[in-house]
Scaffold this active site. Structure first.
Site, PDB file in Angstrom:
ATOM      1  N   HIS A 206      -4.851 -30.012 -12.352  1.00 31.30           N
ATOM      2  CA  HIS A 206      -4.634 -28.650 -12.864  1.00 31.30           C
ATOM      3  C   HIS A 206      -5.386 -28.369 -14.159  1.00 31.30           C
ATOM      4  CE1 HIS A 206      -1.889 -31.011 -15.328  1.00 31.30           C
ATOM      5  NE2 HIS A 206      -1.960 -30.035 -16.213  1.00 31.30           N
TER       6      HIS A 206
HETATM    7  C1  UD1 Z   1       0.438 -26.399 -19.178  1.00 34.95           C
HETATM    8  C2  UD1 Z   1       0.010 -27.212 -20.399  1.00 34.95           C
HETATM    9  C3  UD1 Z   1      -0.621 -28.512 -19.932  1.00 34.95           C
HETATM   10  C4  UD1 Z   1       0.293 -29.270 -19.005  1.00 34.95           C
HETATM   11  C5  UD1 Z   1       0.684 -28.356 -17.853  1.00 34.95           C
HETATM   12  C6  UD1 Z   1       1.623 -29.043 -16.906  1.00 34.95           C
HETATM   13  C7  UD1 Z   1      -0.758 -25.920 -22.333  1.00 34.95           C
HETATM   14  C8  UD1 Z   1      -1.940 -25.509 -23.091  1.00 34.95           C
HETATM   15  N1  UD1 Z   1      -1.014 -26.510 -21.156  1.00 34.95           N
HETATM   16  O1  UD1 Z   1      -0.738 -26.065 -18.451  1.00 34.95           O
HETATM   17  O2  UD1 Z   1      -0.871 -29.327 -21.068  1.00 34.95           O
HETATM   18  O3  UD1 Z   1      -0.374 -30.409 -18.517  1.00 34.95           O
HETATM   19  O4  UD1 Z   1       1.306 -27.191 -18.399  1.00 34.95           O
HETATM   20  O5  UD1 Z   1       1.958 -28.237 -15.844  1.00 34.95           O
HETATM   21  O6  UD1 Z   1       0.349 -25.723 -22.776  1.00 34.95           O
HETATM   22  N2  UD1 Z   1       1.883 -20.493 -13.709  1.00 34.95           N
HETATM   23  C9  UD1 Z   1       2.734 -20.085 -12.722  1.00 34.95           C
HETATM   24  N3  UD1 Z   1       4.058 -20.423 -12.828  1.00 34.95           N
HETATM   25  C10 UD1 Z   1       4.558 -21.140 -13.865  1.00 34.95           C
HETATM   26  C11 UD1 Z   1       3.665 -21.528 -14.872  1.00 34.95           C
HETATM   27  C12 UD1 Z   1       2.334 -21.218 -14.783  1.00 34.95           C
HETATM   28  O7  UD1 Z   1       2.326 -19.436 -11.757  1.00 34.95           O
HETATM   29  O8  UD1 Z   1       5.763 -21.412 -13.880  1.00 34.95           O
HETATM   30  C13 UD1 Z   1       0.432 -20.185 -13.579  1.00 34.95           C
HETATM   31  C14 UD1 Z   1       0.059 -18.867 -14.229  1.00 34.95           C
HETATM   32  O9  UD1 Z   1      -0.939 -18.284 -13.468  1.00 34.95           O
HETATM   33  C15 UD1 Z   1      -0.497 -19.299 -15.559  1.00 34.95           C
HETATM   34  C16 UD1 Z   1      -1.167 -20.621 -15.212  1.00 34.95           C
HETATM   35  O10 UD1 Z   1      -0.316 -21.197 -14.219  1.00 34.95           O
HETATM   36  O11 UD1 Z   1      -1.361 -18.375 -16.105  1.00 34.95           O
HETATM   37  C17 UD1 Z   1      -1.305 -21.554 -16.367  1.00 34.95           C
HETATM   38  O12 UD1 Z   1      -0.027 -21.782 -16.995  1.00 34.95           O
HETATM   39  P1  UD1 Z   1       0.046 -22.285 -18.524  1.00 34.95           P
HETATM   40  O13 UD1 Z   1       1.451 -22.508 -18.908  1.00 34.95           O
HETATM   41  O14 UD1 Z   1      -0.777 -21.381 -19.366  1.00 34.95           O
HETATM   42  O15 UD1 Z   1      -0.736 -23.656 -18.502  1.00 34.95           O
HETATM   43  P2  UD1 Z   1      -0.737 -24.851 -17.442  1.00 34.95           P
HETATM   44  O16 UD1 Z   1      -2.043 -24.870 -16.754  1.00 34.95           O
HETATM   45  O17 UD1 Z   1       0.513 -24.835 -16.613  1.00 34.95           O
END
Ligand code: UD1
Length: 369
Positions: A206
């Site tokens: 991811h």
């Molecule tokens: C985040 C952490 C990363 C960790 C990962 C584990 C940061 C910078 N990154 O990355 O270190 O390894 O979590 O999962 O904090 N989304 C959903 N549902 C959710 C959450 C996210 O659909 O419940 C999607 C959304 O499109 C969102 C994207 O995932 O924009 C990214 O989510 P985000 O929390 O920004 O970062 P992660 O890639 O999950």
């Protein structure tokens, strides 16, 4: 002593669970609240972990959701500041390296509240990783730095952190793994998916560096497709990766069907389900941080599709091999690991299931009045 414990994203939950459990042993001394920032909000990225890990429901959910880094960080700070002003904690505890970790640290410190960072001192030296920026900002501000290994201690010392702020306690994520291993071994997910122990690989991916660029993601998927001709690969897909695969029109890489064969996608799995699959896997392919540590303790060969790691102890002591994200390297190492005998892993010092107890003992002595 009034403590606010912070969780926000999936990898935080298994780190905080044992700390809460250890605090519950001291109800007269520690009054603690659990705040969920809401960085992760899907049932399978958040709530299912509370159930699997037997964690209490958060006392407050800040419900910040997804946004750009600046906006997500800012929303957490605005909402968490209100909580701090209302609750007036003596201490805030943050874990890991996600945006919630850094945002709550900055907020609390500016209000003069002490902050403890659990899993401090990890460094990839790669400033293109948002997590590295979060780690640096968090550690420079925190009052108490709880570390997992000697590399982390050395990194902090090299950055000028005084020795009395650094506490080498071990690994809370491994506390959770050791506690739940037996329970996970009793699931029958392998049979449900049509898999045999030692005859499949698991995959997580991811990182923006792997999934946000079409060419890079396609190259990795081509490598994985070739590996999947030798051994089925089960891929519980992160929402971020799912979105990118669809946006780039790469869905054809994944096999359909009810049972695992080829490169096979599932929804994100629960903690126990994924532990069950990893402990029985022949090989784990990942770009995650935590999985490098979990495979080390499970003794399962791990290939990390990143150019660097903030967890070099997993290469020094464990089974972890760094392979970057270029197709040829991934294929070469997978062939090697699938066809050669791999050395069994050792276990790093103090990864013994007692890290959270050590943390709480230290905090009690620090805050003794
Ligand atoms: C985040 C952490 C990363 C960790 C990962 C584990 C940061 C910078 N990154 O990355 O270190 O390894 O979590 O999962 O904090 N989304 C959903 N549902 C959710 C959450 C996210 O659909 O419940 C999607 C959304 O499109 C969102 C994207 O995932 O924009 C990214 O989510 P985000 O929390 O920004 O970062 P992660 O890639 O999950």
């Amino acid at each position: 002593m009034k403590v606010i414990n912070i969780v926000g994203a999936r990898p935080n939950f298994m780190k905080m669970a044992p700390i809460i459990e250890a605090m519950n042993q001291f109800p007269d001394q520690i009054d603690h609240l659990l705040i969920h920032t809401g960085q992760h909000y899907d049932e399978k990225m958040s709530q299912s972990f509370f159930v699997d890990l037997g964690m209490p429901k958060p006392d407050i959910n800040l419900e910040v959701g997804s946004a750009s880094h600046a906006e997500q960080t800012a929303r957490i700070m605005v909402e968490f500041e209100k909580v701090c002003l209302r609750e007036k904690p003596d201490l805030v505890i943050v874990v890991g390296d996600v945006n919630s970790t850094m945002a709550c640290t900055i907020t609390a410190k500016k209000l003069g509240i002490k902050v403890a960072h659990v899993e401090a001192g990890l460094r990839s030296r790669d400033m293109s990783m948002p997590e590295e920026i979060n780690r640096l900002c968090t550690d420079v501000l925190c009052d108490y730095l709880f570390t997992t290994d000697h590399f982390a201690n050395e990194n902090l010392r090299a950055e000028g952190v005084p020795g009395e702020k650094i506490y080498f306690v071990g690994n809370v994520m491994i506390d959770t793994l050791l506690k739940h291993k037996q329970m996970a071994s009793q699931l029958n997910l392998m049979q449900q998916f049509g898999l045999k122990a030692q005859n499949y690989a698991t995959l997580t991916m991811h990182r923006p560096g792997n999934v946000d660029d079409k060419g890079t993601l396609q190259g990795i998927l081509e490598a994985l497709t070739e590996i999947a001709q030798q051994i089925p690969i089960v891929f519980p897909i992160h929402p971020r990766t799912k979105k990118m695969v669809e946006n780039f029109g790469l869905s054809h890489f994944f096999a359909g069907g009810q049972r695992a064969e080829g490169l096979w996608i599932t929804e994100p799995l629960g903690y126990l389900e994924f532990l069950h699959l990893n402990m029985n896997a022949r090989l784990v392919l990942t770009d995650s941080g935590g999985l490098q540590e979990e495979t080390t303790v499970l003794g399962v060969p791990c290939m990390t599709m990143r150019p660097n790691t903030e967890r070099p102890i997993t290469c020094e002591v464990g089974t972890n091999v760094m392979v970057g994200n270029c197709k040829e390297k991934i294929l070469f190492q997978a062939n090697r690991l699938l066809n050669e005998t791999v050395d069994t892993a050792g276990v790093p010092e103090k990864w013994d299931g007692k890290a959270a107890e050590r943390i709480v003992d230290i905090l009690l002595s620090l805050f003794e009045t």
